[in-house]
Design an enzyme around this catalytic site. Structure first.
Site, short mmCIF file in Angstrom:
data_model
loop_
_atom_site.label_atom_id
_atom_site.label_comp_id
_atom_site.label_asym_id
_atom_site.label_seq_id
_atom_site.Cartn_x
_atom_site.Cartn_y
_atom_site.Cartn_z
N ARG A 18 0.95 -1.25 -0.23
CA ARG A 18 0.32 0.34 -0.05
C ARG A 18 0.60 1.20 0.51
O ARG A 18 0.61 2.14 0.24
CB ARG A 18 -0.98 0.13 1.61
N ASN A 167 -7.69 -2.68 16.05
CA ASN A 167 -7.03 -3.53 16.66
C ASN A 167 -4.80 -2.86 16.78
O ASN A 167 -4.72 -2.21 15.02
CB ASN A 167 -5.99 -5.37 15.86
N TYR A 342 30.49 30.60 -2.50
CA TYR A 342 30.44 28.82 -2.00
C TYR A 342 31.87 28.23 -1.78
O TYR A 342 32.54 29.11 -2.53
CB TYR A 342 30.70 28.14 -3.94
N ALA A 356 32.14 39.19 -0.87
CA ALA A 356 30.65 38.72 -1.87
C ALA A 356 30.62 37.95 -3.18
O ALA A 356 31.74 38.43 -4.15
CB ALA A 356 29.01 40.36 -2.23
N ASN A 362 36.57 23.70 -6.23
CA ASN A 362 37.31 22.76 -5.31
C ASN A 362 37.36 21.75 -6.40
O ASN A 362 37.71 20.28 -5.77
CB ASN A 362 36.63 22.15 -3.79
N ALA A 399 39.24 43.10 -5.71
CA ALA A 399 37.59 42.12 -6.21
C ALA A 399 38.18 41.57 -7.65
O ALA A 399 39.56 42.12 -8.33
CB ALA A 399 37.18 43.02 -6.26
C1 UD1 Z 1 -2.35 -5.40 11.16
C2 UD1 Z 1 -3.68 -6.37 12.02
C3 UD1 Z 1 -4.50 -5.54 11.83
C4 UD1 Z 1 -4.34 -4.21 12.57
C5 UD1 Z 1 -2.57 -3.92 12.40
C6 UD1 Z 1 -2.78 -2.76 12.96
C7 UD1 Z 1 -3.03 -8.45 11.08
C8 UD1 Z 1 -3.07 -9.81 10.38
N1 UD1 Z 1 -3.71 -7.61 11.35
O1 UD1 Z 1 -2.76 -5.31 9.87
O2 UD1 Z 1 -5.31 -6.43 12.87
O3 UD1 Z 1 -5.45 -3.44 13.49
O4 UD1 Z 1 -2.13 -4.34 12.20
O5 UD1 Z 1 -1.49 -1.39 12.92
O6 UD1 Z 1 -1.89 -9.37 11.95
N2 UD1 Z 1 4.37 -8.46 8.40
C9 UD1 Z 1 5.98 -9.00 8.56
N3 UD1 Z 1 5.19 -10.51 7.64
C10 UD1 Z 1 4.46 -10.05 7.09
C11 UD1 Z 1 3.58 -9.67 6.25
C12 UD1 Z 1 3.42 -8.47 7.38
O7 UD1 Z 1 6.59 -9.43 9.07
O8 UD1 Z 1 4.61 -11.40 6.12
C13 UD1 Z 1 5.05 -7.11 8.85
C14 UD1 Z 1 4.65 -6.50 8.48
O9 UD1 Z 1 6.45 -5.61 7.82
C15 UD1 Z 1 4.01 -4.90 9.12
C16 UD1 Z 1 3.79 -5.54 10.17
O10 UD1 Z 1 3.79 -7.31 10.03
O11 UD1 Z 1 4.97 -4.05 9.44
C17 UD1 Z 1 1.90 -5.50 10.15
O12 UD1 Z 1 2.01 -5.82 8.58
P1 UD1 Z 1 0.58 -5.17 7.87
O13 UD1 Z 1 0.69 -6.02 6.38
O14 UD1 Z 1 0.67 -3.57 8.03
O15 UD1 Z 1 -0.66 -5.56 8.92
P2 UD1 Z 1 -2.07 -4.70 8.68
O16 UD1 Z 1 -2.45 -4.95 6.94
O17 UD1 Z 1 -2.14 -3.20 8.65
CA CA Z 2 -0.15 -2.21 9.37
#
Ligand code: UD1
Ligand code: CA
Length: 434
Positions: A18, A167, A342, A356, A362, A399
Site C-alpha cells: 500500500r 486492533n 560557495y 560577496a 574545489n 576584487a
Molecule cells: C495489522 C493487523 C491489524 C491491525 C494493524 C495495526 C494482522 C493480520 N492485522 O494489519 O489487525 O489493526 O496491523 O496496525 O496482523 N509483516 C511481516 N510479515 C508478513 C506480513 C506483515 O513481518 O508476512 C509485518 C509488516 O512488515 C508490518 C507488520 O507486520 O510491519 C504489519 O503488517 P501489515 O501488513 O501492515 O498489517 P496490517 O494490514 O496493518
Molecule cells: Ca500496518
C-alpha cells in the site's frame, strides 16, 4: 527496569504494497530515520532480547539496522509458504516468558507508551483504540465485556466494518501462548495469510485471559500509506521540536521548521521559520535565520542565513554566514561570509572576510581539492580560489581576482585583472543611434 524480563519481536518482513514504493515499508523515513529505527530504539529501553523478523529486502533492512544497533537478532520469515503476521512468528525463539510483539510500521511508539504491557498480567494483552475512521485496521469484536476476536478489514462483514474499536497491532503474549497457537494458525481468509490476530480468538475459545489495553493513536498509529507516513511525520516533528523548546531553543513558527531525530542543541539558540536541520547536526548558542538548511554540521556561536545552506561536515564557529552562502565540508572559525558564496573543502581562520561572490573552485571534474585560508585575510568580491590553494595570514585579494598559484605568502596583495578599456561613443555606433 529489568531488561531481561521481556523479549521483543518486531515484525518487519512485509512488502508494504500500500506504500506503492520500491522501498521496503519499514525503511521509509520519519524525521530522517527509518520507521524500524524508531521502533528498535524504543525497544532497547525495555529489553535486551530483541528479534526483528525480515523477508522482503532482508539484506537491505538488516544492513541498515546493523549500522545503528548491535545485539539485535534477525530471523527470516518463510514468506512464500507462510505469509502474514502469524507466518512471521513461525521461526522466532524468544528467551523470556513475556513476549511483546510489535508491528514494524509503528514509528511513533515509545518505551513509555509500552509500559502498560509490562505492568499488566494476562495470557494475552492486546492494544486497542477507538477511531472515527477505522479504515485499514483490524476490527476488535467485544461481547459481554470480553474481546472475542479480531477481524481484518478485508474479511469483515457489514456489521463488523462498522466497529470503531480497532486492533492497534501490539501484543504481549506469554511464551507458552506463542508456542501453542502459532503452529495452529490457518490461512483460510481473504488474503490467504496466516494472521497473528487469530491467536486472540483461539485463546479466547480455550478460556485464556485476554486483557485489552486502551492506547492512543498518537503513539500507536500504523503506517500503511504515504498519507499515513506524512501524518506520522507531523506527530514526530511536534514531539522533537517540543523537546528542544522545553530544553531552551526558541523557534519561530515551529510548524514550518523541520528538525531530524539526532539533531542536538546546546545553550540558547534561535531557529527562524522555514529552516531544515538534519543528520547529526549540533547547534550551540546560534541563530539560524529563515529559510536556511543545515545538514550534518556543527554551528557554534554563529549566525546563519537567511537562505543559507550548510552541507554535511561543515564546522562553523563564531562566524557570520549571510544569505545565499553555501558551505560544504569546511571549517570556519571567526569568519564573515556575508553574501553569495560557495565555500567547499576549505579551512578558514579568524578575522578573515570573504567578499560577496567568492567561489572556491574545489573540483576539477575528477578530484576535490582543499582551500586553506589563514587569519585576517581580506578577500575581495568575485574572487575565484582555484584549489588546491593556500592563502597565508594578512593577505589581501583584490576584487575579481582568480587565484591560481598554490600559495599566497603572508602579507601580500594578489590581483589579476584585465586592464580596463574605455571606447568612446561605442554604444551609439553599435546601435546606430546618434
Ligand atoms: C495489522 C493487523 C491489524 C491491525 C494493524 C495495526 C494482522 C493480520 N492485522 O494489519 O489487525 O489493526 O496491523 O496496525 O496482523 N509483516 C511481516 N510479515 C508478513 C506480513 C506483515 O513481518 O508476512 C509485518 C509488516 O512488515 C508490518 C507488520 O507486520 O510491519 C504489519 O503488517 P501489515 O501488513 O501492515 O498489517 P496490517 O494490514 O496493518
Ligand atoms: Ca500496518
Amino acid at each position: 527496569m529489568d531488561k531481561n524480563a521481556t523479549s521483543i519481536i518486531i515484525l518487519a518482513a512485509g512488502k508494504g504494497s500500500r506504500m506503492k514504493s520500491p522501498k521496503a515499508k519499514v525503511l521509509h523515513s520519519v524525521s530522517g530515520k527509518p520507521m524500524l529505527f524508531h521502533i528498535i530504539k524504543a525497544s532497547q529501553e525495555i529489553s535486551n532480547d530483541i528479534t526483528v523478523v525480515i523477508a522482503h529486502q532482508k539484506e537491505e533492512v538488516q544492513a541498515q539496522m546493523e549500522a545503528y544497533f548491535q545485539n539485535i537478532t534477525f530471523v527470516v520469515q518463510d514468506a512464500e509458504n507462510f505469509p502474514g503476521t502469524g507466518g512471521a512468528m513461525k521461526n522466532v525463539a524468544p528467551k523470556n516468558d513475556k513476549v511483546l510483539v510489535l508491528n514494524g510500521d509503528m514509528p511513533l511508539i515509545t518505551a513509555h507508551a509500552l509500559q502498560g504491557f509490562l505492568d499488566t498480567q494476562a495470557d494475552v494483552i492486546m492494544s486497542i483504540f477507538d477511531l472515527e475512521n477505522p479504515d485499514g485496521y483490524g476490527r476488535v469484536v467485544i461481547n459481554e465485556n470480553q474481546v472475542q476476536y479480531i477481524v481484518e478489514q478485508k474479511d469483515a462483514n457489514e456489521a463488523e466494518l462498522k466497529v470503531t474499536t480497532v486492533n492497534a497491532g501490539i501484543y504481549a503474549f506469554s511464551k507458552d501462548v506463542i508456542e501453542k497457537y502459532i503452529p495452529l494458525l490457518s490461512n483460510d481468509n481473504a488474503q490467504e495469510e496466516y494472521y497473528l490476530t487469530d491467536v486472540v480468538s483461539m485463546a479466547r475459545k480455550d478460556g485464556l485471559n485476554i486483557a485489552p489495553l486502551l492506547v492512543n493513536e498518537e503513539h500507536f498509529k500504523g503506517v500503511n500509506s504515504k498519507k499515513d507516513l506524512s501524518d506520522s511525520e507531523v506527530i514526530m516533528q511536534n514531539r522533537i521540536k517540543t523537546a528542544h523548546m522545553n530544553a531552551g531553543v526558541i523557534m519561530q513558527l515551529p510548524s514550518t521548521i523541520y528538525i531530524e531525530e539526532g539533531v542536538e542543541f546546546e545553550g540558547e539558540s534561535i531557529v527562524e521559520n522555514g529552516c531544515r536541520i538534519t543528520g547529526n547536526s549540533r547547534i550551540i548558542n546560534s541563530h539560524i535565520k529563515s529559510g536556511s538548511v543545515v545538514e550534518d554540521s556543527i554551528v557554534k556561536d554563529s549566525d546563519v542565513g537567511p537562505l543559507a545552506h550548510l552541507r554535511p561536515l561543515s564546522n562553523i564557529e563564531g562566524t557570520h554566514i549571510g544569505n545565499f552562502v553555501e558551505v560544504k565540508k569546511s571549517s570556519l572559525k571567526g569568519v564573515k561570509a556575508g553574501h553569495l558564496s560557495y565555500i567547499g573543502d576549505a579551512q578558514i581562520d579568524e578575522g578573515t572576510n570573504i567578499g560577496a561572490g567568492t567561489i572556491t573552485c574545489n573540483y576539477d571534474g575528477v578530484n576535490k581539492y582543499k582551500t586553506i585560508i589563514g587569519k585576517n585575510v581580506f578577500i575581495g568580491s568575485d574572487t575565484q580560489l582555484v584549489a588546491p590553494v593556500t592563502i597565508e595570514d594578512d593577505v589581501m585579494i583584490a576584487a575579481g581576482t582568480t587565484v591560481t598559484s598554490g600559495t599566497v605568502e603572508k602579507g601580500s596583495l594578489v590581483i589579476s585583472r584585465v586592464k580596463l578599456k574605455s571606447i568612446k561613443e561605442f554604444y551609439y555606433k553599435f546601435f546606430k543611434k546618434s
